[in-house]
Write a protein that holds these residues in place. Sequence first.
Motif, PDB file in Angstrom:
ATOM      1  N   ARG A 331       8.423  -4.833  -7.217  1.00  0.00           N
ATOM      2  CA  ARG A 331       8.246  -3.424  -7.576  1.00  0.00           C
ATOM      3  C   ARG A 331       8.485  -3.297  -9.080  1.00  0.00           C
ATOM      4  O   ARG A 331       9.428  -3.873  -9.617  1.00  0.00           O
ATOM      5  N   ALA A 334       9.130   1.737  -9.788  1.00  0.00           N
ATOM      6  CA  ALA A 334       8.726   2.415  -8.544  1.00  0.00           C
ATOM      7  C   ALA A 334       8.846   3.935  -8.644  1.00  0.00           C
ATOM      8  O   ALA A 334       8.131   4.657  -7.951  1.00  0.00           O
ATOM      9  N   ARG A 464       5.258   0.897  -4.700  1.00  0.00           N
ATOM     10  CA  ARG A 464       5.126  -0.416  -5.344  1.00  0.00           C
ATOM     11  C   ARG A 464       5.236  -0.333  -6.862  1.00  0.00           C
ATOM     12  O   ARG A 464       5.538  -1.328  -7.517  1.00  0.00           O
TER      13      ARG A 464
END
Length: 647
Positions: A331, A334, A464
Amino acid sequence: MSGGALRIDAAGRTRVLLAAAACLLPLLLQLPRLSAFAIAGIGAVVALAAARRPVPGWLRGVLALTLVGLVLVQTGFSVGRDTGCALLAAMLAIKPSELRTLRDGRSLLGFALFAPFATFLLDQGPASLALGLLAAVLVLVALLRLSEQESGLVSTAGGDRRRVRTVLRLIAIGLPLALAAFWLFPRLATPLWGVPELSTARPGLSDTMSPGEWLDLIADDSPAMRVTFRGAEPDTREMYWRGPTLTDYDGRTWSASAWLRHLPPATVDHGPTVWDYDIALEPTERNLLVALEMPLSLPEGMDASHTYTLTSPRRLDRVTRWRLQSSPPVRFEADLPQTLRDQALRVPDGFNPRTRALAQRWRAETADDEALVERALAWIRSDFGYTLDTPLPGRNAVDEFLFEQQAGFCEHFSSAFTLLMREAGIPARVVTGYVGGYRNAYGNYWIVRRMDAHAWVEVWLAGRGWVRVDPTAAVAPERIYDTLEDRLGAAGAAGGAFSPIFDLGDWARRGWNDLVLGFDAGRQQLMLRRLGIEHVETTTLALLFALCASLALGWMLWLVARSERERDPLLRAWHRLGRRYARLGLARAAHEPPLAWAGRVATARGDASTLLALTRRFVAARYAAAQSDPALTRDLRAHRPAEEVRR
């Protein structure tokens, strides 16, 4: 007439011109081809013309102005160290027009020696050093020849081979001092002064991307960096070397955001895979750095912006080395703040209406961002091709690419894809850097060339964060029409017919970079630790250098003094003969004349007719006005006392 005003003879002139040409050669190899060929051609014409008759002053002025104008045009009338070096080469090419006397010859040689030193401002490779050393040897040989002419002692015996041996002996005498200075002189962490910038920028990554700018960069197959992995290596398809991130778009040019440079790096959650590696980055004259996505930490001297655009506080005008660890991100930021989201969605008004209409239609058909990204990639796979042969775009560059040309390279794909995503409401930005690499067959390292420069896209997806998307890689293989390898040919492509030669040459260059150009303060301390000297402070190192330099200077002075005492080959041969008899207890006393000594030896040994004959010949050659005895030196060297015993 003074010695310096003597007219130079033909042999001396030839040697002076040869030495000057050797000095000029390495500098010409670093200049633009047009300037180099023009300077070399005019220099050759001037040298040939001046050998017959003096070149008029007005003609020398015209030639000088012509070359200066050509250099300035080549560099766009900008001033930099490459401009200065080119002007130096131009003036050196015209200098032989004044070559008439011995003084002119010495002046030309002294001026010519600036050329190899100027070469090191542009290139510090082993080839430049080798050519510079050869030029220095030829200059010293030419100076010896001029000295012989001035003193009237020009000798054909041995000729240039004898002069070369003399010069090499002089170099050998000074070599210990040079090595002591290189290995032991205290190294500064930063230089006292900077190297002037180039007037013509080197191809390399920058914080902007405009149509057509990347053609010069990706057409350059010279190394951008060399990478050595310590352990596991990523697949070449995962070798994305991250450089500048471009977030601002004005309808034609993508550029890095100025205010994002001052924000701390975004939060990255890394995966379990870790790559440990060293980067040796070639000079770029910029302060931009690259790293494998994504660096776990930054070494000293490397900074990162909020978007992980890596920079150095100093301009990279020499080979630099960086130890890094990277891990693929799971990530990446995020949680995207609204301010940054707005910036990543910003598009200029009044540009690319067809792209906007298409993006809005797609968005109306789906609310799934990932599905929309996949739809755009599928369109590229089905309809788009890869080629370097693209025209410069008009006002609506993205519209022209997406709906008319549908062929281009990474510059076009990344720009159009990012704008399409933004128009569809998906935050997106362009990332530039390098992709892939080429493993050197002779070393355990990877070569990343400038032609590996690449631009890809990052889109922000919920949960993500920023996700890498490479639209150029989505082009179907059968639609790749024109590549760099096709244009460069087999010789320029990795794995081509000549790749073993290039691999060997690059391996040698890498060794040179490591052992010579990379010998910094850290390497110096490591060398001393291997010799058993731990934690050497600057003061101690300076004292150690002073001690070794004093020993080297003492060695130099002893050898020079010994050489001065026995400069005459005949006298050296005579002294060597005396030392042979001294080992038998028959040394010649300091006050003893040669013939008296030879007579005493004859009495002591019963018969020394050969020694007596050699001594008479030596006395006649040394002290009497006798005819030349060219074989005497050889006979003195060949004589051994044991011959007297056998008789």
